[in-house]
Design an enzyme around this catalytic site. Structure first.
Site: not given
Length: 266
Positions: A139, A121-122
């Protein structure tokens, strides 16, 4: 003739260009958009709020746009954005973002993502990168243009990898890597400028020599990081304003040092 295999499941709300190919048993969710010329192989799952650009080739068993592997995620409509002309090989897993960041995981253009690579994520990955098999990003990792991550390297969350950097095989990376630098090992250590990669991309001898001098100020001179940044500013000024010289690349190294939050591999 339809380019979507009869066994594929494509949600009616998904937006696919008429030229998109979808292979057998693949699944495309309602909030997915796919641009012209992209080929989706068999047994691929594309879900979540995912946007994919033009002329990508997604191989079998990839999973794109699944929810982030973050216990704080509470169902927010975060996104995955993939650019154009990327090769995404078997068993790649790219997750959507989280509201703890900007809510977007992104991949630029013309990247080569080998089998089993993971974008958590991200993550923000630029363009023209190469990820070898099993390169894994935790992440919030940022990777600059033209970086190369070798097989089985693992990158700790919130790390940054600068443009044209090279990460060696099996490297465990817990700090940032400045642009143009080659690192490897567990723990990671710097081993000079990525000279071979820069030559292949057309960097001149003058530009490479300027970067080697900058590297020496950071890694070989015994200077503190602040002192090294001051030396890089001097080298940048001495290189002049000609954009074909080393000045813009020395500037990129100096500015990267100013944005590092985890410290650099040193």
């Amino acid at each position: 003739m339809s380019k979507i295999h009869p066994s594929a499941i494509v949600d009616p709300k998904a937006e696919l260009d008429s030229s998109v190919e979808v292979g057998p048993y693949s699944i495309v969710g309602a909030n997915v958009r796919i641009g012209a010329g992209t080929r989706v192989g068999p047994h691929v799952v594309i879900e979540g709020h995912t946007t994919i650009g033009k002329d990508n080739h997604i191989f079998q068993f990839a999973s794109l746009g699944a929810q982030p592997q973050d216990k704080k995620w509470a169902g927010e409509p975060t996104r995955l954005v993939i650019g154009d002309r990327n090769t995404i090989r078997e068993f790649c897993t790219f997750n959507t973002g989280t509201t703890q960041d900007e809510g977007v995981t992104s991949l630029g253009d013309d990247n080569w993502m080998s089998a089993y690579t993971h974008l958590a994520h991200d993550c923000r990955v630029g363009s023209n990168t190469i990820f070898s098999n099993n390169a894994q990003l935790a992440g919030h990792v940022h990777v600059g243009d033209w970086a190369i991550l070798s097989g089985y390297c693992g990158v700790h969350q919130f790390c940054k990898i600068g443009e044209h950097a090279f990460i060696g095989m099996y490297t465990s990376l817990t700090q940032d890597v400045p642009p143009f630098v080659l690192v490897s090992g567990n723990p990671a250590e710097a081993h000079g400028i990525n000279i071979e990669g820069l030559k292949r991309r057309g960097f001149t001898r003058e530009q490479i020599n300027g970067l080697r001098t900058a590297y020496k100020h950071i890694y070989r001179s015994g200077l503190t990081l602040e002192e090294a940044k001051a030396k890089l500013a001097e080298e940048e000024a001495a290189a002049g304003a000609v954009e074909t010289g080393a000045a813009p690349y020395i500037r990129a190294m100096r500015e990267f040092l100013g944005t590092s939050s985890r410290g650099i591999v040193r």
